[in-house]
Design a protein around this motif. Structure first.
Motif, PDB file in Angstrom:
ATOM      1  N   LEU A   1      37.595  34.971  52.069  1.00  0.00           N
ATOM      2  CA  LEU A   1      37.434  33.495  50.978  1.00  0.00           C
ATOM      3  C   LEU A   1      38.836  34.354  49.962  1.00  0.00           C
ATOM      4  N   VAL A   2      39.577  32.589  50.044  1.00  0.00           N
ATOM      5  CA  VAL A   2      40.809  32.998  49.001  1.00  0.00           C
ATOM      6  C   VAL A   2      39.762  33.252  47.806  1.00  0.00           C
ATOM      7  N   ALA A   3      40.562  33.027  46.582  1.00  0.00           N
ATOM      8  CA  ALA A   3      40.526  32.847  45.134  1.00  0.00           C
ATOM      9  C   ALA A   3      38.691  33.178  44.505  1.00  0.00           C
ATOM     10  N   SER A   4      38.414  33.885  45.101  1.00  0.00           N
ATOM     11  CA  SER A   4      36.573  33.998  44.606  1.00  0.00           C
ATOM     12  C   SER A   4      37.377  34.931  43.037  1.00  0.00           C
ATOM     13  N   ILE A   5      36.542  34.403  42.667  1.00  0.00           N
ATOM     14  CA  ILE A   5      36.095  35.110  41.117  1.00  0.00           C
ATOM     15  C   ILE A   5      34.889  36.578  41.635  1.00  0.00           C
TER      16      ILE A   5
ATOM     17  N   ILE B   1      31.670  44.546  32.072  1.00  0.00           N
ATOM     18  CA  ILE B   1      32.725  45.451  32.044  1.00  0.00           C
ATOM     19  C   ILE B   1      34.590  44.805  32.931  1.00  0.00           C
ATOM     20  N   GLU B   2      34.372  44.361  33.969  1.00  0.00           N
ATOM     21  CA  GLU B   2      35.161  44.507  34.823  1.00  0.00           C
ATOM     22  C   GLU B   2      35.616  42.489  35.073  1.00  0.00           C
ATOM     23  N   THR B   3      36.895  41.649  35.998  1.00  0.00           N
ATOM     24  CA  THR B   3      36.734  40.880  36.328  1.00  0.00           C
ATOM     25  C   THR B   3      38.013  41.226  36.994  1.00  0.00           C
ATOM     26  N   ASP B   4      38.056  40.198  38.247  1.00  0.00           N
ATOM     27  CA  ASP B   4      38.987  40.780  39.033  1.00  0.00           C
ATOM     28  C   ASP B   4      39.012  38.847  40.113  1.00  0.00           C
ATOM     29  N   LEU B   5      39.983  38.706  40.689  1.00  0.00           N
ATOM     30  CA  LEU B   5      39.882  37.148  41.834  1.00  0.00           C
ATOM     31  C   LEU B   5      40.918  38.136  42.512  1.00  0.00           C
ATOM     32  N   SER B   6      40.383  37.535  43.887  1.00  0.00           N
ATOM     33  CA  SER B   6      40.684  37.792  45.036  1.00  0.00           C
ATOM     34  C   SER B   6      41.652  37.422  45.194  1.00  0.00           C
ATOM     35  N   ASP B   7      42.526  38.073  46.673  1.00  0.00           N
ATOM     36  CA  ASP B   7      44.419  37.537  46.517  1.00  0.00           C
ATOM     37  C   ASP B   7      44.294  36.610  47.919  1.00  0.00           C
ATOM     38  N   LEU B   8      44.414  36.216  48.301  1.00  0.00           N
ATOM     39  CA  LEU B   8      44.831  35.906  49.630  1.00  0.00           C
ATOM     40  C   LEU B   8      44.594  35.827  50.599  1.00  0.00           C
ATOM     41  N   VAL B   9      44.403  37.534  50.713  1.00  0.00           N
ATOM     42  CA  VAL B   9      43.290  37.659  51.932  1.00  0.00           C
ATOM     43  C   VAL B   9      42.135  38.069  51.805  1.00  0.00           C
ATOM     44  N   GLY B  10      41.375  38.075  50.850  1.00  0.00           N
ATOM     45  CA  GLY B  10      40.252  38.333  50.607  1.00  0.00           C
ATOM     46  C   GLY B  10      40.094  39.151  49.597  1.00  0.00           C
ATOM     47  N   LYS B  11      41.215  40.801  49.742  1.00  0.00           N
ATOM     48  CA  LYS B  11      40.203  41.600  49.021  1.00  0.00           C
ATOM     49  C   LYS B  11      40.494  41.112  47.670  1.00  0.00           C
ATOM     50  N   SER B  12      39.947  42.324  46.862  1.00  0.00           N
ATOM     51  CA  SER B  12      39.992  42.613  45.367  1.00  0.00           C
ATOM     52  C   SER B  12      39.619  43.782  44.560  1.00  0.00           C
ATOM     53  N   ILE B  13      39.828  44.139  43.977  1.00  0.00           N
ATOM     54  CA  ILE B  13      40.374  45.296  44.111  1.00  0.00           C
ATOM     55  C   ILE B  13      39.701  45.960  42.442  1.00  0.00           C
TER      56      ILE B  13
END
Length: 98
Positions: A42-46, A56-68
């Motif tokens: 899933l691309v651009a998942s919150i 405490i933390e938020t991120d948006l997944s990248d074009l490969v579906g990775k989130s760090i």
């Protein structure tokens, strides 16, 4: 030559001060976000990470579906975190980690 001794003392102080370890530790969460039925990424998942009632933390997944996510261990309350993932055209996913 007289100033060289002061420079060595200063350098020794900087080196010994740099070796002090801090009490905080950081946790790194590497996530690969997949759709449940098709197993496509899933691309651009919150991605939101909560501990207690506080985010405490938020991120948006990248074009490969990775989130760090990198989290300070001091922010975690009662050793529990709640992970919420919102994907496009998908139901929100929640899980609690200990």
């Amino acid at each position: 030559m007289k100033h060289l001794i002061y420079i060595f003392i200063l350098l020794f102080f900087i080196q010994s001060n740099g070796q002090n370890t801090s009490e905080t530790s950081f946790l790194r969460l590497d996530l690969l976000i997949l759709e449940k039925t098709t197993k496509d990424t899933l691309v651009a998942s919150i991605v939101e990470l909560y501990s207690g009632e506080q985010r405490i933390e938020t991120d948006l997944s990248d074009l490969v579906g990775k989130s760090i996510l990198i989290v300070n261990s001091k922010d975690i309350i009662d050793n529990k975190i709640l992970l919420k993932i919102y994907g496009r055209k998908c139901k929100p996913f929640e899980t609690e980690l200990i």
